[in-house]
Design an enzyme around this catalytic site. Structure first.
Site, mmCIF file in Angstrom:
data_model
loop_
_atom_site.group_PDB
_atom_site.id
_atom_site.type_symbol
_atom_site.label_atom_id
_atom_site.label_comp_id
_atom_site.label_asym_id
_atom_site.label_seq_id
_atom_site.Cartn_x
_atom_site.Cartn_y
_atom_site.Cartn_z
ATOM 1 N N TYR A 22 28.969 -0.862 45.343
ATOM 2 C CA TYR A 22 28.358 -2.108 45.551
ATOM 3 C C TYR A 22 29.766 -3.009 45.755
ATOM 4 O O TYR A 22 29.793 -4.010 46.509
ATOM 5 C CB TYR A 22 27.945 -2.793 44.149
ATOM 6 C CG TYR A 22 26.776 -2.620 43.751
ATOM 7 C CD1 TYR A 22 26.027 -1.360 43.950
ATOM 8 C CD2 TYR A 22 25.796 -3.758 43.803
ATOM 9 C CE1 TYR A 22 24.518 -1.073 43.502
ATOM 10 C CE2 TYR A 22 24.188 -3.679 43.650
ATOM 11 C CZ TYR A 22 23.888 -2.237 43.475
ATOM 12 O OH TYR A 22 22.410 -2.234 43.110
ATOM 13 N N LYS A 66 26.846 12.398 39.461
ATOM 14 C CA LYS A 66 26.437 13.436 40.349
ATOM 15 C C LYS A 66 27.885 14.294 40.658
ATOM 16 O O LYS A 66 28.334 14.364 41.886
ATOM 17 C CB LYS A 66 26.025 12.729 41.709
ATOM 18 C CG LYS A 66 25.584 13.673 42.865
ATOM 19 C CD LYS A 66 23.998 14.152 42.887
ATOM 20 C CE LYS A 66 23.880 15.177 43.821
ATOM 21 N NZ LYS A 66 22.547 16.126 43.595
ATOM 22 N N ASP A 124 19.695 13.273 40.042
ATOM 23 C CA ASP A 124 18.497 13.769 40.602
ATOM 24 C C ASP A 124 17.628 14.372 39.601
ATOM 25 O O ASP A 124 16.580 13.986 39.554
ATOM 26 C CB ASP A 124 18.800 14.809 41.999
ATOM 27 C CG ASP A 124 19.806 15.955 41.396
ATOM 28 O OD1 ASP A 124 20.478 15.877 40.713
ATOM 29 O OD2 ASP A 124 19.886 16.712 42.639
ATOM 30 N N ASP A 134 21.056 1.037 38.970
ATOM 31 C CA ASP A 134 20.272 0.109 39.522
ATOM 32 C C ASP A 134 18.953 0.986 39.811
ATOM 33 O O ASP A 134 17.812 0.489 39.546
ATOM 34 C CB ASP A 134 20.896 -0.372 40.828
ATOM 35 C CG ASP A 134 19.793 -1.268 41.546
ATOM 36 O OD1 ASP A 134 19.198 -2.095 41.027
ATOM 37 O OD2 ASP A 134 19.727 -1.122 42.957
ATOM 38 N N ASP A 142 15.079 0.663 37.561
ATOM 39 C CA ASP A 142 13.683 0.211 38.258
ATOM 40 C C ASP A 142 12.761 1.378 38.002
ATOM 41 O O ASP A 142 11.454 1.301 37.715
ATOM 42 C CB ASP A 142 13.699 0.108 39.734
ATOM 43 C CG ASP A 142 13.992 -1.280 39.980
ATOM 44 O OD1 ASP A 142 14.586 -1.975 39.317
ATOM 45 O OD2 ASP A 142 13.618 -1.673 41.103
HETATM 46 C C1 IPM Z 1 19.551 -5.783 40.099
HETATM 47 C C2 IPM Z 1 19.239 -5.986 41.161
HETATM 48 C C3 IPM Z 1 20.447 -6.412 42.060
HETATM 49 C C4 IPM Z 1 21.528 -5.188 41.985
HETATM 50 C C5 IPM Z 1 20.168 -7.003 43.368
HETATM 51 C C6 IPM Z 1 19.457 -8.123 43.380
HETATM 52 C C7 IPM Z 1 21.702 -7.209 44.008
HETATM 53 O O1 IPM Z 1 18.371 -5.171 41.991
HETATM 54 O O2 IPM Z 1 20.072 -6.643 39.165
HETATM 55 O O3 IPM Z 1 19.101 -4.721 39.500
HETATM 56 O O4 IPM Z 1 21.282 -4.303 43.050
HETATM 57 O O5 IPM Z 1 22.215 -5.269 40.947
HETATM 58 MG MG MG Z 2 17.793 -3.533 40.823
#
Ligand code: IPM
Ligand code: MG
Length: 373
Positions: A142, A191, A223, A247, A251
């Site tokens: 990032y 990884k 993975d 990240d 999710d």
């Molecule tokens: C998160 C989001 C952020 C990230 C984005 C909005 C930059 O997806 O906080 O998980 O990738 O960190």
């Molecule tokens: Mg995110």
């Protein structure tokens, strides 16, 4: 107790979910005699529209002076669909993380028995799932060097980590794993069979593990971890990982709870901590009063713990469980029989105020239900 809280509504559904959290905070302030002062600041697409800058300096200053930060969401499709845009809303959030040195992002994953039918996984696999992801937040790909060749045919994103960056978040995760309520297990997700940065992570984590002999450590390639989170999520207790893997797997893990809209997070580091739901700005839902405010409200519970109000935090969590158990849920959870964002916020704040006892007049609430059949 008197506390100053910086409020960053952000974009999309950010303002409406954050408004419900403030309602809950106000209910707690009244009940327990606290004083919460809110200072609203700009960040994201709304900040670009108003100032040309996704993170005005004033926002950083207010955040640094506050006791905690509550943040809504960031992002706007007009930037997502324009790869040539020079200024992007997300740059604001990344810069804030870096400026405040919020190096540890903490994302708890739990399941609710009343919602297991919503997950694509079988109910049995979801029983007793309770783990927490520690995502490194200020390093890795990032924040590495980014380049695009002059002719636009070659791009570069560099991933780098220093020992110190790994150490500080690793200590945070181990200390958390030692808590009495945890199962004393830490899994490093990396990884290391391919990436040099991952090999450094493994080396540093192995060394630090010696200082925490009561915590069992295992190592898993990302993975495989992505698969294990779906196959056998119960095996995890504390998951430690670098920025981008964190990240992605957070999710993914939200699917276990039933909706991304339920998940909170805190970002801690050197300065003021920040609290935000893990969901994005969900622009399709913005302004419709249909977004799930629970991710934000549970982030507020984390904020209350952080400012030293654990009893208030527990009450907020109890209120959330009560709404979910009684079927008071938003459209992401029940697309037919759903309640509005503001109704859920009202119910949760009424619960914390003590206005809702065991018996509740469901008819009054039914009036606020969606009429879409
Ligand atoms: C998160 C989001 C952020 C990230 C984005 C909005 C930059 O997806 O906080 O998980 O990738 O960190
Ligand atoms: Mg995110």
């Amino acid at each position: 107790m008197k506390k100053n809280i910086a409020i960053i509504n952000g974009d999309g559904i950010g303002p409406e979910v954050t408004a419900q959290s403030i309602r809950v905070l106000n209910a707690l302030a009244e009940k327990y005699g606290h004083e919460f002062n809110y200072t609203y600041c700009l960040m994201g697409a709304c900040a670009i529209d108003q100032t040309g800058n996704p993170l005005p300096d004033e926002t950083i200053e207010v955040c640094l002076e506050s006791d905690a930060i509550l943040f809504g969401a960031i992002g706007d499709p007009k930037y997502d669909n324009d790869p040539t845009a020079k200024v992007r809303p997300e740059q604001g959030l990344l810069k804030l993380r870096k400026s405040l040195q919020l190096y540890g992002n903490i994302r708890p994953i739990v399941t609710y028995s009343s919602l297991t039918h919503l997950s694509p996984l079988k109910a049995k696999q979801l029983e007793d799932v309770d783990f927490i992801i520690f995502r490194e937040l200020t390093g890795g790909i990032y924040f590495g060097k980014k380049e695009l060749s002059d002719d636009g045919t070659k791009a570069l994103d560099e991933c780098s980590y220093t020992r110190e960056e790994i150490e500080r978040v690793t200590h945070l995760a181990f200390q958390f794993a030692q808590k009495p309520e945890r199962r004393k297990k830490l899994t490093l997700v990396d990884k290391a069979n391919v990436l040099e940065t991952s090999r450094l992570w493994r080396k540093v984590v192995k060394e630090i593990a010696l200082q925490y002999p009561d915590v069992a450590v295992d190592y898993m390639f990302v993975d495989n971890a992505a698969m294990q989170i779906m196959l056998n999520p119960k095996q995890f207790d504390v998951v430690l990982t670098e920025n981008m893997f964190g990240d992605i797997i957070s999710d993914e893990a939200s699917v276990l709870s039933g909706s991304l809209g339920l998940l909170p997070s805190s970002s801690v580091g050197v300065c003021t901590a920040l609290f935000e739901p893990i969901h994005g700005s969900y622009p399709q839902a913005a302004g419709k009063d249909i977004a799930n405010p629970i991710g934000s409200i549970l982030s507020t519970a984390m904020l209350l713990d952080y400012i030293g109000l654990p009893q208030e935090a527990a009450l907020v969590r109890a209120a959330v469980s009560w709404t979910l158990q009684n079927g008071f849920v938003t459209k992401d959870i029940d697309p037919i029989n759903f309640y509005f964002t503001s109704t859920i916020g009202e119910l949760i704040s009424d619960y914390v105020s003590g206005k809702i006892s065991g018996t509740i007049n469901k008819e009054n609430i039914e009036l606020r239900k969606s009429t879409i059949i």
